[in-house]
Design a protein around this motif. Sequence first.
Motif, mmCIF file in Angstrom:
data_model
loop_
_atom_site.group_PDB
_atom_site.id
_atom_site.type_symbol
_atom_site.label_atom_id
_atom_site.label_comp_id
_atom_site.label_asym_id
_atom_site.label_seq_id
_atom_site.Cartn_x
_atom_site.Cartn_y
_atom_site.Cartn_z
ATOM 1 N N MET A 74 0.892 -1.351 -0.147
ATOM 2 C CA MET A 74 -0.086 -0.242 -0.041
ATOM 3 C C MET A 74 1.002 1.254 0.072
ATOM 4 S SD MET A 74 -2.875 0.969 2.731
ATOM 5 C CE MET A 74 -3.989 -0.410 2.204
ATOM 6 N N ASN A 75 0.476 2.363 -0.864
ATOM 7 C CA ASN A 75 1.229 3.486 -0.814
ATOM 8 C C ASN A 75 0.646 4.409 -0.113
ATOM 9 O OD1 ASN A 75 3.356 2.453 -2.938
ATOM 10 N ND2 ASN A 75 1.634 2.523 -4.294
ATOM 11 N N ILE A 76 1.441 5.141 0.742
ATOM 12 C CA ILE A 76 0.807 6.189 1.789
ATOM 13 C C ILE A 76 1.730 7.588 1.487
ATOM 14 C CG2 ILE A 76 0.682 7.087 4.145
ATOM 15 C CD1 ILE A 76 0.218 4.042 4.870
ATOM 16 N N LEU A 77 0.802 8.528 1.348
ATOM 17 C CA LEU A 77 1.343 9.882 1.061
ATOM 18 C C LEU A 77 1.236 10.653 2.203
ATOM 19 C CD1 LEU A 77 2.661 12.002 -1.213
ATOM 20 C CD2 LEU A 77 0.047 12.900 -1.522
ATOM 21 N N VAL A 78 2.281 11.261 2.670
ATOM 22 C CA VAL A 78 2.372 12.222 3.872
ATOM 23 C C VAL A 78 2.570 13.786 3.200
ATOM 24 C CG1 VAL A 78 3.642 12.774 6.020
ATOM 25 C CG2 VAL A 78 3.362 10.430 5.234
ATOM 26 N N LEU A 79 1.482 14.430 3.531
ATOM 27 C CA LEU A 79 1.358 16.047 3.270
ATOM 28 C C LEU A 79 2.644 16.549 4.459
ATOM 29 C CD1 LEU A 79 -2.046 16.856 2.819
ATOM 30 C CD2 LEU A 79 -0.625 16.265 1.124
ATOM 31 N N GLY A 80 3.666 17.032 3.814
ATOM 32 C CA GLY A 80 4.891 17.460 4.734
ATOM 33 C C GLY A 80 5.920 16.392 4.600
ATOM 34 N N ALA A 81 7.294 17.058 4.413
ATOM 35 C CA ALA A 81 8.421 16.212 4.332
ATOM 36 C C ALA A 81 9.466 16.380 5.188
ATOM 37 C CB ALA A 81 8.929 16.733 3.169
ATOM 38 N N GLY A 82 9.053 16.380 6.618
ATOM 39 C CA GLY A 82 9.922 16.522 7.723
ATOM 40 C C GLY A 82 10.085 15.143 8.526
ATOM 41 N N GLN A 83 10.628 15.355 9.660
ATOM 42 C CA GLN A 83 10.992 14.147 10.345
ATOM 43 C C GLN A 83 9.991 13.176 10.861
ATOM 44 O OE1 GLN A 83 11.716 17.310 11.776
ATOM 45 N NE2 GLN A 83 10.987 17.543 13.731
ATOM 46 N N LEU A 84 8.703 13.723 10.871
ATOM 47 C CA LEU A 84 7.632 12.980 11.029
ATOM 48 C C LEU A 84 7.190 12.028 10.025
ATOM 49 C CD1 LEU A 84 5.225 15.153 13.198
ATOM 50 C CD2 LEU A 84 7.286 13.827 14.027
ATOM 51 N N ALA A 85 7.337 12.460 8.940
ATOM 52 C CA ALA A 85 7.247 11.698 7.683
ATOM 53 C C ALA A 85 8.357 10.661 7.529
ATOM 54 C CB ALA A 85 7.258 12.533 6.430
ATOM 55 N N ARG A 86 9.230 11.087 7.845
ATOM 56 C CA ARG A 86 10.672 10.107 7.885
ATOM 57 C C ARG A 86 10.481 9.172 8.855
ATOM 58 N NH1 ARG A 86 16.497 10.401 7.292
ATOM 59 N NH2 ARG A 86 17.709 9.362 8.926
ATOM 60 N N MET A 87 10.007 9.161 10.116
ATOM 61 C CA MET A 87 9.710 8.303 11.067
ATOM 62 C C MET A 87 8.536 7.432 10.758
ATOM 63 S SD MET A 87 10.881 10.074 14.696
ATOM 64 C CE MET A 87 10.337 11.636 14.294
ATOM 65 N N MET A 88 7.696 7.898 10.212
ATOM 66 C CA MET A 88 6.383 7.075 9.600
ATOM 67 C C MET A 88 7.025 6.180 8.602
ATOM 68 S SD MET A 88 2.752 9.318 9.238
ATOM 69 C CE MET A 88 3.305 10.893 9.580
ATOM 70 N N ALA A 89 7.925 6.592 7.597
ATOM 71 C CA ALA A 89 8.500 5.542 6.585
ATOM 72 C C ALA A 89 9.155 4.558 7.306
ATOM 73 C CB ALA A 89 9.391 6.588 5.671
ATOM 74 N N LEU A 90 9.746 4.808 8.314
ATOM 75 C CA LEU A 90 10.676 3.682 8.902
ATOM 76 C C LEU A 90 9.735 2.795 9.638
ATOM 77 C CD1 LEU A 90 13.478 6.057 10.628
ATOM 78 C CD2 LEU A 90 13.879 4.365 8.752
ATOM 79 N N ALA A 91 8.769 3.247 10.266
ATOM 80 C CA ALA A 91 7.756 2.183 10.901
ATOM 81 C C ALA A 91 6.856 1.628 9.766
ATOM 82 C CB ALA A 91 6.788 3.357 11.836
ATOM 83 N N GLY A 92 6.667 1.987 8.956
ATOM 84 C CA GLY A 92 5.842 1.550 7.776
ATOM 85 C C GLY A 92 6.629 0.463 7.037
ATOM 86 N N ALA A 93 7.884 0.438 6.819
ATOM 87 C CA ALA A 93 8.591 -0.547 5.981
ATOM 88 C C ALA A 93 8.390 -1.752 6.325
ATOM 89 C CB ALA A 93 10.005 -0.159 5.901
ATOM 90 N N PRO A 94 8.313 -2.441 7.741
ATOM 91 C CA PRO A 94 8.199 -3.668 8.098
ATOM 92 C C PRO A 94 6.566 -4.380 7.653
ATOM 93 C CG PRO A 94 9.134 -2.671 9.737
ATOM 94 C CD PRO A 94 8.898 -1.592 8.786
ATOM 95 N N LEU A 95 5.716 -3.436 7.657
ATOM 96 C CA LEU A 95 4.358 -3.838 7.277
ATOM 97 C C LEU A 95 4.315 -3.593 5.940
ATOM 98 C CD1 LEU A 95 2.367 -1.549 10.050
ATOM 99 C CD2 LEU A 95 2.953 -4.091 9.968
ATOM 100 N N ASN A 96 5.145 -3.292 4.924
ATOM 101 C CA ASN A 96 5.123 -3.267 3.439
ATOM 102 C C ASN A 96 4.278 -2.058 3.002
ATOM 103 O OD1 ASN A 96 6.015 -4.102 1.065
ATOM 104 N ND2 ASN A 96 4.313 -5.437 0.612
ATOM 105 N N LEU A 97 4.152 -1.092 3.852
ATOM 106 C CA LEU A 97 3.604 0.137 3.753
ATOM 107 C C LEU A 97 4.564 1.111 3.097
ATOM 108 C CD1 LEU A 97 1.394 0.604 6.971
ATOM 109 C CD2 LEU A 97 0.594 -0.247 4.694
ATOM 110 N N ILE A 98 4.456 1.594 1.825
ATOM 111 C CA ILE A 98 5.486 2.434 1.268
ATOM 112 C C ILE A 98 5.071 3.804 1.419
ATOM 113 C CG2 ILE A 98 6.512 2.963 -1.031
ATOM 114 C CD1 ILE A 98 5.759 -0.148 -1.696
#
Length: 382
Positions: A1-25
């Motif tokens: 599943m592809n998830i778009l985050v509005l905003g490109a700061g550290q919170l989006a970064r940490m969401m990307a790290l947390a989503g990877a094991p769930l195969n959330l891109i």
Amino acid sequence: MNILVLGAGQLARMMALAGAPLNLIVSAYDVRSGDIIHPLTQQPLGQGLDTAIAGADIITAEFEHIPANILHQCEQSGKLRPSAQAILTGGDRQIEKALLMQAGVANAPYRVVHTQADLEKAIDALDAPLVLKSTLDGYDGKGQWRYRDGDDLSALWAELGAFLAAPEQRDGQAIIAEAMIPFEREVSLIGVRGANGEFASYSLTQNHHHNGVLTLSVARPDEQDLQLQAAEMVKKIADTLNYVGVLAVEFFDVDGRLLVNEIAPRVHNSGHWTQQGSACCQFENHLRAVSGLPLGATRLVQPTAMINILGQGSIPLATYRDAHVHWYNKTPLPGRKVGHINVTATSNAALATTLASLASYLPNDAFHGLKSAALALAAQTD
């Protein structure tokens, strides 16, 4: 599943790290430049909101100060979670106050100020001292003023009036005048709500600030009366908004009674400790909620605290095995949040001891207020 985050700061970064094991891109949309970027590498992935929306299955946000036209376009796609209204509420204190009244949640008495006459009426109605906050764009202590008995009202209004009249101000900018609450401390609660109405919350968090900027957050699972009170209030707000995702609420603790200070419709700085301190961190749980997955367990797994890193390029912590550093890949600038340290321990007393040791070890001119906060925590733990 592809998830778009509005905003490109550290919170989006940490969401990307947390989503990877769930195969959330996770990809990020920079609302200022219009670029689509990779949250970790900062490499460009495309350009334009239409392209970003088309490539996403779900859209969410990492901060609340997003132009309304962007939020409404995302909402029209049927992919935005939480709703545009929920995100806009967190970015406008006037709308936020109305929400709190609608939800029946206690907060500081207030008046809306547009003119000097409004300010005078607010002083008469609320009594000094007052705290004055811009309704839009204020954060980390910015856009705030104080009024105390004897202050020069004309001088204060000259400053407020100039602020409101500045050409860079957005439509709808105003001032919220609040009664200054003699609170003992600030606490916060991170809640998460699924699209099906399922709700969970993390341990209550005690927060320490220096000049309006968060210095230290400590999980406080031992305060069950306040935990229940806070969770009930957060759930009322989330249900009123029909909210989906992580919702943070900051409170004033006034002799054991909580008053809402403000809400944040997103993952929050005071919840960063959940990365090491809980079974499922706030970032993973936000992604679970917005993507329709079951919520993860929010239970505390070990005593934990979070220290903000402001403006430092490196922190030598090799001798502290229970200190976990999270860098944001940002250029260090004075006062800029460039990372955080999660500190864990086997007991609350051991956590207080480690924090006091760290406070003596880390440079005081960079970690303002940490030493006094750590000593206060140690005194509470004794």
